[in-house]
Design an enzyme around this catalytic site. Structure first.
Site, PDB file in Angstrom:
ATOM      1  N   ALA A   1     -17.417  32.652  24.725  1.00 48.33           N
ATOM      2  CA  ALA A   1     -17.798  31.807  25.863  1.00 48.33           C
ATOM      3  C   ALA A   1     -18.038  32.627  27.126  1.00 48.33           C
ATOM      4  CB  ALA A   1     -16.709  30.767  26.131  1.00 48.33           C
TER       5      ALA A   1
ATOM      6  N   GLY B   1     -12.523  38.622  27.968  1.00 50.49           N
ATOM      7  CA  GLY B   1     -13.077  39.496  26.936  1.00 50.49           C
ATOM      8  C   GLY B   1     -14.596  39.463  26.900  1.00 50.49           C
ATOM      9  N   CYS B   2     -15.166  38.281  27.054  1.00 47.96           N
ATOM     10  CA  CYS B   2     -16.624  38.135  26.997  1.00 47.96           C
ATOM     11  C   CYS B   2     -17.300  38.754  28.224  1.00 47.96           C
ATOM     12  CB  CYS B   2     -16.999  36.661  26.869  1.00 47.96           C
ATOM     13  SG  CYS B   2     -16.346  35.910  25.369  1.00 47.96           S
ATOM     14  N   THR B   3     -16.631  38.670  29.357  1.00 51.62           N
ATOM     15  CA  THR B   3     -17.173  39.295  30.571  1.00 51.62           C
ATOM     16  C   THR B   3     -17.146  40.817  30.439  1.00 51.62           C
ATOM     17  OG1 THR B   3     -16.460  37.427  31.933  1.00 51.62           O
ATOM     18  CG2 THR B   3     -16.905  39.505  33.067  1.00 51.62           C
TER      19      THR B   3
ATOM     20  N   ALA C   1     -20.001  41.752  28.017  1.00 49.11           N
ATOM     21  CA  ALA C   1     -21.322  41.607  28.624  1.00 49.11           C
ATOM     22  C   ALA C   1     -21.593  42.724  29.637  1.00 49.11           C
ATOM     23  CB  ALA C   1     -21.447  40.244  29.301  1.00 49.11           C
TER      24      ALA C   1
END
Length: 215
Positions: free
Chosen positions: A104, A109-111, A114
Protein backbone atom coordinates in the site's frame (compact mmCIF):
# COMPACT_ATOMS: atom_id res chain seq x y z
CA UNK A 1 -4.55 2.71 2.77
CA UNK A 2 -6.08 -0.51 4.05
CA UNK A 3 -7.19 -1.22 7.63
CA UNK A 4 -7.89 -4.69 8.93
CA UNK A 5 -8.42 -6.72 12.10
CA UNK A 6 -6.55 -9.92 12.71
CA UNK A 7 -8.05 -12.63 14.87
CA UNK A 8 -7.79 -16.35 15.29
CA UNK A 9 -10.73 -16.67 12.90
CA UNK A 10 -8.79 -15.01 10.09
CA UNK A 11 -6.79 -18.14 9.28
CA UNK A 12 -7.69 -19.59 5.88
CA UNK A 13 -9.64 -22.80 5.70
CA UNK A 14 -6.73 -24.41 3.83
CA UNK A 15 -4.82 -24.63 7.12
CA UNK A 16 -5.50 -27.75 9.20
CA UNK A 17 -4.54 -26.89 12.81
CA UNK A 18 -3.77 -29.21 15.70
CA UNK A 19 -6.79 -28.68 17.96
CA UNK A 20 -5.48 -30.59 21.00
CA UNK A 21 -5.71 -28.36 24.09
CA UNK A 22 -2.26 -27.89 25.68
CA UNK A 23 -1.63 -27.72 29.42
CA UNK A 24 -0.21 -24.24 29.11
CA UNK A 25 -1.50 -21.28 27.06
CA UNK A 26 -0.59 -21.91 23.44
CA UNK A 27 -0.22 -18.32 22.42
CA UNK A 28 0.59 -14.87 23.60
CA UNK A 29 -1.49 -11.98 22.30
CA UNK A 30 0.41 -8.84 21.47
CA UNK A 31 -1.83 -5.75 21.17
CA UNK A 32 -0.83 -3.09 18.66
CA UNK A 33 -1.11 0.63 19.40
CA UNK A 34 -3.95 2.63 17.80
CA UNK A 35 -3.44 3.42 14.11
CA UNK A 36 -0.01 1.82 14.05
CA UNK A 37 1.72 0.83 10.82
CA UNK A 38 3.14 -2.61 10.20
CA UNK A 39 5.19 -2.66 6.98
CA UNK A 40 2.49 -2.69 4.35
CA UNK A 41 -0.79 -2.10 6.17
CA UNK A 42 -2.38 0.24 8.67
CA UNK A 43 -3.62 -1.65 11.72
CA UNK A 44 -6.84 -0.75 13.50
CA UNK A 45 -6.98 -0.28 17.29
CA UNK A 46 -8.51 -3.74 17.79
CA UNK A 47 -5.78 -5.62 15.92
CA UNK A 48 -3.85 -8.36 17.69
CA UNK A 49 -1.25 -10.86 16.57
CA UNK A 50 -1.26 -14.41 17.90
CA UNK A 51 2.23 -15.84 18.28
CA UNK A 52 2.19 -19.61 18.93
CA UNK A 53 4.49 -20.82 21.70
CA UNK A 54 4.14 -24.42 20.51
CA UNK A 55 4.34 -25.50 16.87
CA UNK A 56 1.05 -26.19 15.12
CA UNK A 57 0.74 -28.90 12.51
CA UNK A 58 -0.73 -27.60 9.29
CA UNK A 59 -0.93 -28.27 5.57
CA UNK A 60 -0.50 -25.52 3.01
CA UNK A 61 -2.65 -25.19 -0.07
CA UNK A 62 -0.20 -24.98 -3.00
CA UNK A 63 -2.41 -22.37 -4.67
CA UNK A 64 -0.96 -19.70 -2.36
CA UNK A 65 2.43 -20.01 -4.03
CA UNK A 66 3.41 -17.88 -7.04
CA UNK A 67 1.92 -18.94 -10.34
CA UNK A 68 4.38 -16.81 -12.32
CA UNK A 69 7.84 -18.37 -12.21
CA UNK A 70 11.22 -17.84 -13.83
CA UNK A 71 11.07 -18.79 -17.51
CA UNK A 72 7.33 -18.17 -17.85
CA UNK A 73 5.34 -15.34 -19.41
CA UNK A 74 2.98 -13.64 -16.94
CA UNK A 75 -0.70 -12.97 -17.69
CA UNK A 76 -1.29 -9.66 -19.51
CA UNK A 77 -2.87 -6.73 -17.70
CA UNK A 78 -4.49 -3.39 -18.45
CA UNK A 79 -4.61 -0.96 -15.52
CA UNK A 80 -4.81 2.78 -14.85
CA UNK A 81 -1.69 4.68 -13.83
CA UNK A 82 -1.38 7.57 -11.37
CA UNK A 83 -2.68 9.98 -14.03
CA UNK A 84 -5.71 7.86 -14.85
CA UNK A 85 -4.24 6.72 -18.17
CA UNK A 86 -4.73 3.11 -19.28
CA UNK A 87 -1.48 1.12 -19.41
CA UNK A 88 -1.07 -2.42 -20.73
CA UNK A 89 1.75 -4.87 -20.17
CA UNK A 90 2.28 -5.03 -23.95
CA UNK A 91 3.39 -1.37 -23.86
CA UNK A 92 6.72 -2.46 -22.42
CA UNK A 93 7.50 -5.20 -24.91
CA UNK A 94 10.98 -4.90 -26.41
CA UNK A 95 12.74 -3.71 -23.26
CA UNK A 96 13.46 -5.16 -19.80
CA UNK A 97 10.73 -4.48 -17.27
CA UNK A 98 10.71 -4.49 -13.46
CA UNK A 99 7.23 -5.07 -12.02
CA UNK A 100 7.01 -4.81 -8.27
CA UNK A 101 3.86 -5.56 -6.26
CA UNK A 102 3.69 -3.79 -2.91
CA UNK A 103 1.05 -3.67 -0.13
CA UNK A 104 0.00 0.00 0.00
CA UNK A 105 0.94 3.63 -0.56
CA UNK A 106 2.22 5.73 2.34
CA UNK A 107 3.28 2.84 4.58
CA UNK A 108 6.84 2.70 5.96
CA UNK A 109 8.13 -0.33 4.05
CA UNK A 110 6.45 0.66 0.78
CA UNK A 111 7.73 4.23 1.02
CA UNK A 112 11.29 2.98 1.61
CA UNK A 113 11.00 0.67 -1.38
CA UNK A 114 9.56 3.33 -3.69
CA UNK A 115 12.22 5.87 -2.70
CA UNK A 116 14.97 3.27 -3.21
CA UNK A 117 13.68 2.63 -6.74
CA UNK A 118 13.61 6.41 -7.24
CA UNK A 119 17.17 6.87 -6.03
CA UNK A 120 18.44 4.12 -8.36
CA UNK A 121 16.19 5.03 -11.29
CA UNK A 122 19.06 6.30 -13.43
CA UNK A 123 20.76 2.91 -13.07
CA UNK A 124 17.60 1.19 -14.30
CA UNK A 125 17.42 3.59 -17.25
CA UNK A 126 21.07 2.92 -18.06
CA UNK A 127 20.22 -0.80 -18.15
CA UNK A 128 17.39 0.02 -20.56
CA UNK A 129 14.71 -1.09 -18.09
CA UNK A 130 11.35 0.36 -17.09
CA UNK A 131 10.02 0.22 -13.52
CA UNK A 132 6.35 -0.29 -12.66
CA UNK A 133 4.84 -0.49 -9.17
CA UNK A 134 1.45 -2.13 -8.57
CA UNK A 135 -0.82 -2.04 -5.52
CA UNK A 136 -4.53 -2.05 -4.75
CA UNK A 137 -4.63 1.73 -4.17
CA UNK A 138 -6.62 3.89 -6.59
CA UNK A 139 -5.11 6.32 -9.10
CA UNK A 140 -5.60 9.38 -6.89
CA UNK A 141 -3.70 7.73 -4.04
CA UNK A 142 -0.89 6.81 -6.44
CA UNK A 143 -0.78 10.36 -7.79
CA UNK A 144 -0.40 11.87 -4.31
CA UNK A 145 2.19 9.23 -3.35
CA UNK A 146 4.23 9.81 -6.52
CA UNK A 147 4.08 13.60 -6.14
CA UNK A 148 5.04 13.59 -2.46
CA UNK A 149 8.13 11.44 -3.00
CA UNK A 150 8.95 12.58 -6.56
CA UNK A 151 8.66 9.11 -8.02
CA UNK A 152 9.71 9.11 -11.70
CA UNK A 153 8.20 5.76 -12.62
CA UNK A 154 4.71 4.36 -13.28
CA UNK A 155 2.37 3.27 -10.50
CA UNK A 156 -0.61 1.13 -11.51
CA UNK A 157 -3.89 0.71 -9.68
CA UNK A 158 -4.96 -2.90 -9.19
CA UNK A 159 -8.19 -2.27 -7.29
CA UNK A 160 -9.69 -5.58 -6.24
CA UNK A 161 -6.22 -7.18 -6.58
CA UNK A 162 -7.21 -8.95 -9.80
CA UNK A 163 -3.74 -8.84 -11.34
CA UNK A 164 -2.09 -9.74 -8.04
CA UNK A 165 -4.25 -12.88 -7.92
CA UNK A 166 -3.66 -13.73 -11.59
CA UNK A 167 0.11 -13.49 -11.12
CA UNK A 168 -0.19 -15.55 -7.94
CA UNK A 169 1.63 -13.11 -5.68
CA UNK A 170 1.76 -14.87 -2.29
CA UNK A 171 0.59 -13.02 0.81
CA UNK A 172 2.15 -13.00 4.26
CA UNK A 173 0.64 -13.87 7.66
CA UNK A 174 -1.65 -16.46 6.07
CA UNK A 175 -2.74 -14.01 3.39
CA UNK A 176 -3.70 -11.18 5.76
CA UNK A 177 -0.85 -8.98 4.48
CA UNK A 178 -0.49 -8.43 0.71
CA UNK A 179 2.83 -9.79 -0.52
CA UNK A 180 5.83 -7.75 -1.63
CA UNK A 181 7.15 -9.42 -4.76
CA UNK A 182 9.27 -8.20 -7.67
CA UNK A 183 9.53 -9.63 -11.17
CA UNK A 184 12.11 -8.86 -13.85
CA UNK A 185 10.97 -9.52 -17.41
CA UNK A 186 13.35 -9.55 -20.36
CA UNK A 187 12.65 -7.75 -23.65
CA UNK A 188 10.62 -10.75 -24.83
CA UNK A 189 8.35 -10.65 -21.78
CA UNK A 190 9.85 -13.75 -20.17
CA UNK A 191 10.39 -13.69 -16.39
CA UNK A 192 14.07 -13.84 -15.44
CA UNK A 193 13.76 -13.16 -11.71
CA UNK A 194 11.13 -13.53 -8.99
CA UNK A 195 12.14 -11.96 -5.69
CA UNK A 196 10.02 -11.95 -2.52
CA UNK A 197 11.02 -10.13 0.67
CA UNK A 198 8.37 -8.43 2.79
CA UNK A 199 10.60 -7.13 5.55
CA UNK A 200 13.63 -5.84 3.62
CA UNK A 201 11.96 -3.74 0.92
CA UNK A 202 15.16 -2.06 -0.25
CA UNK A 203 16.77 -5.39 -1.13
CA UNK A 204 14.36 -5.64 -4.08
CA UNK A 205 16.35 -2.88 -5.76
CA UNK A 206 19.70 -4.56 -5.10
CA UNK A 207 18.54 -7.91 -6.47
CA UNK A 208 16.95 -6.51 -9.62
CA UNK A 209 19.92 -4.30 -10.47
CA UNK A 210 22.29 -7.21 -9.86
CA UNK A 211 20.50 -9.11 -12.62
CA UNK A 212 20.02 -6.22 -15.04
CA UNK A 213 23.58 -4.94 -14.83
CA UNK A 214 25.14 -8.28 -15.80
CA UNK A 215 22.87 -8.90 -18.79
Amino acid sequence: MASFTLSSHSLPTSLTLNTQTPKHPSSQLLPTPPNSHFFGLKLSHSSTFSIPSTPASFSLNPSIFAKVNKGSKPPPFTLKDQDGKVVSLTKFKGKPLVVYFYPADETPGCTKQACAFRDSYEKFKKAGAEVVGISGDDSSSHKAFAKKYRLPFTLLSDEGNKVRKEWGVPGDFFGALPGRETYVLDKNGVVQLVYNNQFQPEKHIDETLKLLQIR
